[in-house]
Motif scaffolding. Structure first.
Motif, PDB file in Angstrom:
ATOM      1  N   UNK A  87       0.869  -1.172   0.000  1.00  0.00           N
ATOM      2  CA  UNK A  87       0.000   0.000   0.000  1.00  0.00           C
ATOM      3  C   UNK A  87       0.906   1.222   0.000  1.00  0.00           C
ATOM      4  N   UNK A  88       0.423   2.307  -0.577  1.00  0.00           N
ATOM      5  CA  UNK A  88       1.262   3.502  -0.686  1.00  0.00           C
ATOM      6  C   UNK A  88       0.430   4.734  -0.366  1.00  0.00           C
ATOM      7  N   UNK A  89       1.020   5.646   0.401  1.00  0.00           N
ATOM      8  CA  UNK A  89       0.408   6.949   0.661  1.00  0.00           C
ATOM      9  C   UNK A  89       1.503   8.003   0.571  1.00  0.00           C
ATOM     10  N   UNK A  90       1.211   9.125  -0.097  1.00  0.00           N
ATOM     11  CA  UNK A  90       2.226  10.163  -0.249  1.00  0.00           C
ATOM     12  C   UNK A  90       1.616  11.542  -0.299  1.00  0.00           C
ATOM     13  N   UNK A  91       2.414  12.521   0.150  1.00  0.00           N
ATOM     14  CA  UNK A  91       1.990  13.923   0.190  1.00  0.00           C
ATOM     15  C   UNK A  91       2.727  14.706  -0.897  1.00  0.00           C
ATOM     16  N   UNK A  92       1.992  15.506  -1.678  1.00  0.00           N
ATOM     17  CA  UNK A  92       2.569  16.397  -2.671  1.00  0.00           C
ATOM     18  C   UNK A  92       3.489  15.637  -3.631  1.00  0.00           C
ATOM     19  N   UNK A 104       2.588   3.017 -13.805  1.00  0.00           N
ATOM     20  CA  UNK A 104       3.672   2.323 -14.499  1.00  0.00           C
ATOM     21  C   UNK A 104       4.081   1.000 -13.842  1.00  0.00           C
ATOM     22  N   UNK A 105       3.720   0.797 -12.590  1.00  0.00           N
ATOM     23  CA  UNK A 105       4.064  -0.447 -11.890  1.00  0.00           C
ATOM     24  C   UNK A 105       2.847  -0.954 -11.100  1.00  0.00           C
ATOM     25  N   UNK A 106       1.728  -1.177 -11.776  1.00  0.00           N
ATOM     26  CA  UNK A 106       0.494  -1.550 -11.065  1.00  0.00           C
ATOM     27  C   UNK A 106       0.609  -2.851 -10.296  1.00  0.00           C
ATOM     28  N   UNK A 107       1.521  -3.733 -10.718  1.00  0.00           N
ATOM     29  CA  UNK A 107       1.701  -5.005 -10.025  1.00  0.00           C
ATOM     30  C   UNK A 107       2.317  -4.828  -8.638  1.00  0.00           C
ATOM     31  N   UNK A 108       2.866  -3.643  -8.367  1.00  0.00           N
ATOM     32  CA  UNK A 108       3.500  -3.406  -7.067  1.00  0.00           C
ATOM     33  C   UNK A 108       2.575  -2.699  -6.074  1.00  0.00           C
ATOM     34  N   UNK A 109       1.557  -2.000  -6.575  1.00  0.00           N
ATOM     35  CA  UNK A 109       0.745  -1.124  -5.724  1.00  0.00           C
ATOM     36  C   UNK A 109      -0.597  -1.772  -5.405  1.00  0.00           C
ATOM     37  N   UNK A 110      -0.782  -2.107  -4.134  1.00  0.00           N
ATOM     38  CA  UNK A 110      -2.023  -2.734  -3.694  1.00  0.00           C
ATOM     39  C   UNK A 110      -3.128  -1.701  -3.511  1.00  0.00           C
ATOM     40  N   UNK A 111      -2.781  -0.561  -2.935  1.00  0.00           N
ATOM     41  CA  UNK A 111      -3.731   0.538  -2.784  1.00  0.00           C
ATOM     42  C   UNK A 111      -2.936   1.837  -2.764  1.00  0.00           C
ATOM     43  N   UNK A 112      -3.626   2.941  -3.058  1.00  0.00           N
ATOM     44  CA  UNK A 112      -2.959   4.225  -3.223  1.00  0.00           C
ATOM     45  C   UNK A 112      -3.726   5.318  -2.495  1.00  0.00           C
ATOM     46  N   UNK A 113      -3.010   6.147  -1.738  1.00  0.00           N
ATOM     47  CA  UNK A 113      -3.585   7.337  -1.119  1.00  0.00           C
ATOM     48  C   UNK A 113      -2.742   8.534  -1.543  1.00  0.00           C
TER      49      UNK A 113
END
Length: 373
Positions: A87-92, A104-113
């Motif tokens: 899972x990934x969450x990032x600011x700015x 570009x790497x959808x196989x690595x990202x389970x969820x995105x914030x």
């Protein structure tokens, strides 16, 4: 810490679902100080520093850098930690890295914030001008306006302002180059990860329309707008960020419960839920989130293959009540009685004849009930 990798701080159990947290330009992983410890109760939290920020080496980035370059550094960090999918969450700028990874790497990202960020940052001009001035004059002139750019009202976080002061000007300018070149608007519809967008209503850098633009394009995305929040929402509004992230990240438990019902059947899961008490609630959540939401959903093995492995493991440890449940599950996953018998025969060789004898008795009873039914 090797200079070839981004500096990072890891918290939470190594066995927990991984969650990567990305920072904003000018800050370090301290941006997440009021959020990461709470998230680490249920996740393996890894927060990282941009090149030339916090503890990351400035040499990790060069003039003309792109968000893709930063994303590659994040993937290298994940690989070094043995983290395949996260899972990934990032600011700015950290949020822009997340968008790039999801496309570009959808196989690595389970969820995105994506928090207080954008699919573009208002064109190249302002960022190229900022980069040029930072290379010429340093960061002092920017630090003076940090509070007004980052926070609403009189709020401040001295540690983050200090991060800004101590950032490497060349690395900071290279990050500005990355923001100048970033525009992912034409690729947003390709994002397949569950996506949360969080906007600060008082954010002058990436105001709510930037997040709405992403939410409108990403299939199934959720948008949350926070009153009173400016650009560094995790620092100024940590409780609100925690609430939204927890609800978003709980998708693993929801997905796990769905798979659990598909494999074990509604009657079994309903009985387990009915027997749940406050004492066992966290264990039941663990089963749904980790065993069913992480392991059984991993596409590396089919459900048929997982059933075969599970049957063998249960025989090896003599868990015959569980074996009966998983014989039924194996039938739902497509195994024939003959295939189940072949699996149990294999266990006679490697687990012992007495264990296989008990297993055959259990399986025969279950399969007979199926025939009678």
């Amino acid at each position: 810490m090797t200079e070839k990798l981004l500096n990072h701080r890891a918290e939470g159990p190594v066995s927990a679902p991984p969650l990567l947290l990305g920072p904003s330009l000018g800050t370090s992983h301290a941006l997440w100080d009021k959020v990461a410890p709470e998230l680490s109760i249920t996740h393996r939290v890894v927060r990282w520093d941009l090149p030339g920020h916090g503890g990351s080496a400035a040499g990790l980035i060069a003039p003309g850098a792109t968000v893709a370059d930063l994303a590659d550094l994040v993937l290298a960090l994940a690989d070094s930690l043995g983290i395949e999918r996260f899972a990934y969450a990032g600011v700015s700028l950290g949020g822009a890295v997340g968008l790039h990874l999801a496309v570009h790497h959808p196989e690595r990202v389970d969820s995105l914030a994506v928090i207080c960020s954008s699919a573009h940052f208002n064109g190249r001009g302002p960022w190229e001008e900022r980069a040029e001035r930072v290379r010429r004059e340093g960061l002092g002139w920017l630090v003076e306006s940090a509070n007004s750019r980052w926070f609403a009202g009189d709020f401040t976080v001295p540690e983050l302002v200090r991060d800004h002061v101590e950032a490497d000007p060349e690395a900071y300018a290279a990050c500005c180059d990355a923001l100048a070149a970033f525009d992912l608007r034409d690729r947003l519809t390709e994002i397949s990860a569950r996506t949360l967008l969080v906007a600060g209503r008082q954010d002058p850098a990436t105001p709510p329309p930037h997040l709405r633009e992403i939410a409108d394009a990403v299939p199934g995305a959720t948008l949350v707008e926070l009153p009173g929040a400016s650009h560094l929402a995790p620092a100024q509004c940590p409780e609100a960020i925690l609430t939204t992230l927890r609800a978003h990240l709980d998708g693993g438990a929801r997905r796990g419960m769905q798979v659990r019902r598909e494999v074990l059947g509604d009657p079994h899961v309903d009985r387990a839920q009915a027997r749940q008490t406050p004492f066992t609630a966290r264990f039941q959540d663990f089963i749904s989130r980790y065993a069913w939401g992480e392991i059984w959903t991993d596409p590396t093995l089919s459900r048929r293959e997982r059933s075969m492995i599970t049957l063998t493991a249960l025989v090896a440890h003599g868990h015959y009540d569980e074996l009966a449940m998983h014989v039924r599950a194996a039938r739902r996953n497509g195994l024939t009685p003959e295939e189940i018998g072949a699996v149990l025969l294999q266990t006679a060789v490697y687990c012992g004849v007495p264990a296989a004898n008990s297993a055959f008795a259990t399986a025969q009873r279950v399969l007979a009930e199926e025939t009678e039914g």
